[in-house]
Design a protein around this motif. Structure first.
Motif, PDB file in Angstrom:
ATOM      1  N   GLU A 138       0.687  -1.404   0.415  1.00 42.05           N
ATOM      2  CA  GLU A 138       0.234  -0.110   0.239  1.00 42.05           C
ATOM      3  C   GLU A 138       1.037   1.259  -0.021  1.00 42.05           C
ATOM      4  OE1 GLU A 138      -0.698  -2.495   2.127  1.00 42.05           O
ATOM      5  OE2 GLU A 138      -2.325  -3.523   2.051  1.00 42.05           O
ATOM      6  N   LEU A 139       2.296   1.606   0.607  1.00 47.00           N
ATOM      7  CA  LEU A 139       2.475   2.430   1.012  1.00 47.00           C
ATOM      8  C   LEU A 139       3.483   2.579  -0.239  1.00 47.00           C
ATOM      9  CD1 LEU A 139       3.726   5.213   2.477  1.00 47.00           C
ATOM     10  CD2 LEU A 139       5.858   3.626   2.839  1.00 47.00           C
ATOM     11  N   TRP A 140       4.079   1.363  -1.074  1.00 50.66           N
ATOM     12  CA  TRP A 140       4.948   1.236  -2.397  1.00 50.66           C
ATOM     13  C   TRP A 140       4.360   1.885  -3.083  1.00 50.66           C
ATOM     14  CZ3 TRP A 140       9.432   2.003  -3.644  1.00 50.66           C
ATOM     15  CH2 TRP A 140       9.810   1.827  -5.157  1.00 50.66           C
ATOM     16  N   ALA A 141       2.642   1.391  -3.289  1.00 52.97           N
ATOM     17  CA  ALA A 141       1.551   2.100  -4.355  1.00 52.97           C
ATOM     18  C   ALA A 141       1.565   3.321  -4.484  1.00 52.97           C
ATOM     19  CB  ALA A 141       0.271   0.995  -4.135  1.00 52.97           C
TER      20      ALA A 141
ATOM     21  N   LEU B 138       5.548  13.567  -1.148  1.00 54.99           N
ATOM     22  CA  LEU B 138       4.865  12.251  -0.539  1.00 54.99           C
ATOM     23  C   LEU B 138       3.710  12.548   0.664  1.00 54.99           C
ATOM     24  CD1 LEU B 138       4.578   9.398   0.401  1.00 54.99           C
ATOM     25  CD2 LEU B 138       6.391   9.657   1.334  1.00 54.99           C
ATOM     26  N   HIS B 139       4.024  14.308   1.194  1.00 59.15           N
ATOM     27  CA  HIS B 139       3.801  14.038   2.874  1.00 59.15           C
ATOM     28  C   HIS B 139       2.598  14.813   2.142  1.00 59.15           C
ATOM     29  CE1 HIS B 139       3.975  16.997   5.964  1.00 59.15           C
ATOM     30  NE2 HIS B 139       3.381  16.149   6.248  1.00 59.15           N
ATOM     31  N   GLU B 140       2.528  15.882   1.157  1.00 60.43           N
ATOM     32  CA  GLU B 140       1.431  16.572   0.821  1.00 60.43           C
ATOM     33  C   GLU B 140       0.129  15.455   0.412  1.00 60.43           C
ATOM     34  OE1 GLU B 140       2.676  19.109  -2.540  1.00 60.43           O
ATOM     35  OE2 GLU B 140       4.103  20.006  -1.117  1.00 60.43           O
ATOM     36  N   SER B 141       0.844  14.448  -0.448  1.00 55.15           N
ATOM     37  CA  SER B 141       0.058  13.890  -1.083  1.00 55.15           C
ATOM     38  C   SER B 141      -0.848  12.381   0.103  1.00 55.15           C
ATOM     39  CB  SER B 141       0.370  12.381  -2.304  1.00 55.15           C
ATOM     40  OG  SER B 141       0.934  11.725  -1.649  1.00 55.15           O
ATOM     41  N   LEU B 142       0.065  12.829   2.066  1.00 55.07           N
ATOM     42  CA  LEU B 142      -1.041  12.326   2.549  1.00 55.07           C
ATOM     43  C   LEU B 142      -1.939  12.552   2.725  1.00 55.07           C
ATOM     44  CD1 LEU B 142       2.455   9.517   3.682  1.00 55.07           C
ATOM     45  CD2 LEU B 142       0.273   8.793   2.877  1.00 55.07           C
ATOM     46  N   LEU B 143      -1.439  13.559   3.145  1.00 55.35           N
ATOM     47  CA  LEU B 143      -2.142  14.970   3.633  1.00 55.35           C
ATOM     48  C   LEU B 143      -3.605  14.865   2.927  1.00 55.35           C
ATOM     49  CD1 LEU B 143       0.359  17.459   5.053  1.00 55.35           C
ATOM     50  CD2 LEU B 143      -0.686  16.810   6.403  1.00 55.35           C
ATOM     51  N   ALA B 144      -3.269  14.940   1.653  1.00 58.48           N
ATOM     52  CA  ALA B 144      -5.066  14.925   0.619  1.00 58.48           C
ATOM     53  C   ALA B 144      -5.587  13.798   1.062  1.00 58.48           C
ATOM     54  CB  ALA B 144      -4.143  15.207  -0.783  1.00 58.48           C
ATOM     55  N   GLU B 145      -5.024  12.339   1.201  1.00 57.80           N
ATOM     56  CA  GLU B 145      -5.760  11.570   1.450  1.00 57.80           C
ATOM     57  C   GLU B 145      -6.642  11.696   2.725  1.00 57.80           C
ATOM     58  OE1 GLU B 145      -5.100   7.698   0.234  1.00 57.80           O
ATOM     59  OE2 GLU B 145      -2.668   8.157  -0.660  1.00 57.80           O
ATOM     60  N   LEU B 146      -5.835  12.303   3.838  1.00 55.86           N
ATOM     61  CA  LEU B 146      -6.596  12.009   5.913  1.00 55.86           C
ATOM     62  C   LEU B 146      -6.873  13.276   5.689  1.00 55.86           C
ATOM     63  CD1 LEU B 146      -2.913  12.447   7.464  1.00 55.86           C
ATOM     64  CD2 LEU B 146      -4.527  10.535   7.575  1.00 55.86           C
TER      65      LEU B 146
END
Length: 274
Positions: A14-17, A88-96
């Motif tokens: 999941e993280l690698w994707a 990566l940080h920005e994309s994870l913040l967007a998901e959150l």
């Protein structure tokens, strides 16, 4: 014994994707191909192994299949230069944000000390017998999810990083409308008590809630500010961040950004398990 996939430095599918599309493509030279490039996923696991354990690069165990410490160091440097960790940080913040996990009603900022090594972005600490050191500065949302982090010398006053940290918060997507960057309120301790900076915070549309010097403790701000201390504890749980070993400040900043992303990823994964 723990299963291999449960080890924290093993990159899950999941993280690698989420990471793989962000990595720059390095074409292989046809005229002088040389040795085949080591798999990016294995190298990333080696980088995470160093981040989690704090082991020196040259002691990275070869039998784990992560490649040499120098290979992992170069890949960390190149990916940082390409902006991989920030994206990566920005994309994870967007998901959150899309999951409703970010609380923009308030943010919290702090900047405790982070070790004493004679490196770039270090300076004599005013609170530790003038030992040279670095500081991590962090701003989180109301639940303690890191929005931005920075590295400065230990002699830099916390308040000088107030506006740079606010400006470092990326535009967070994930919901309908314009990307969100500004919380409604900003909580900080007495180290940020300065009317000049209060005016600057208000100028960008944020209400400052900062404890004043000379007043008794027990203002009640700690009820909201403790989340940033928790986030610092999570950051410094990564052993490589506890002491500033890196000579180059950009390598330490790469580790810092990667650690913030891992914290966001854990929070996102926990949401999916609920």
């Amino acid at each position: 014994m723990r299963r291999v996939e449960q080890l924290p430095w093993i990159v899950s599918d999941e993280l690698w994707a989420r990471i793989e599309p962000l990595l720059p493509v390095v074409p292989r030279r046809v005229d002088h191909p040389g040795r085949r490039r080591l798999d990016d996923r294995k190298v990333l696991s080696g980088i995470l192994f160093v981040l989690y354990t704090g082991i020196p690069w040259e002691f990275l165990p070869q039998e784990l299949g992560f490649g040499s410490g120098m290979t992992c160091w170069r890949r960390l440097r190149d990916w940082n230069d390409a902006g991989v960790w920030q994206r990566l940080h920005e994309s994870l913040l967007a998901e959150l944000n899309a999951a409703g996990a970010l609380d923009w009603s308030r943010a919290v900022i702090d900047g405790p000390r982070a070790g004493h090594e004679g490196r770039p972005k270090t300076g004599p600490s005013p609170v530790d017998r003038a030992r040279t050191g670095s500081k991590h500065h962090l701003i989180t949302e109301a639940h303690g999810i890191p929005l931005a982090a920075s590295l400065t010398g230990g002699n830099r006053n916390d308040v000088t990083q107030l506006m740079p940290l606010i400006e470092a918060v990326p535009p967070v997507r994930g919901r309908r409308g314009r990307p969100r960057r500004r919380p409604k309120k900003l909580y900080a301790d007495r180290g940020y008590d300065h009317d000049k900076y209060r005016k600057q915070v208000r100028a960008v549309g944020i209400t400052p809630v900062i404890a004043r010097r000379g007043t008794e403790h027990g203002s009640g701000l700690g009820v909201h500010r403790w989340v940033v201390e928790q986030s610092f504890a999570l950051l410094h749980w990564f052993r490589r961040l506890r002491i500033r070993w890196e000579i180059r400040d950009d390598i330490h900043e790469a580790f810092l950004s990667l650690a913030c992303s891992i914290i966001c990823w854990r929070r996102l994964r926990n949401l999916s398990l609920c």
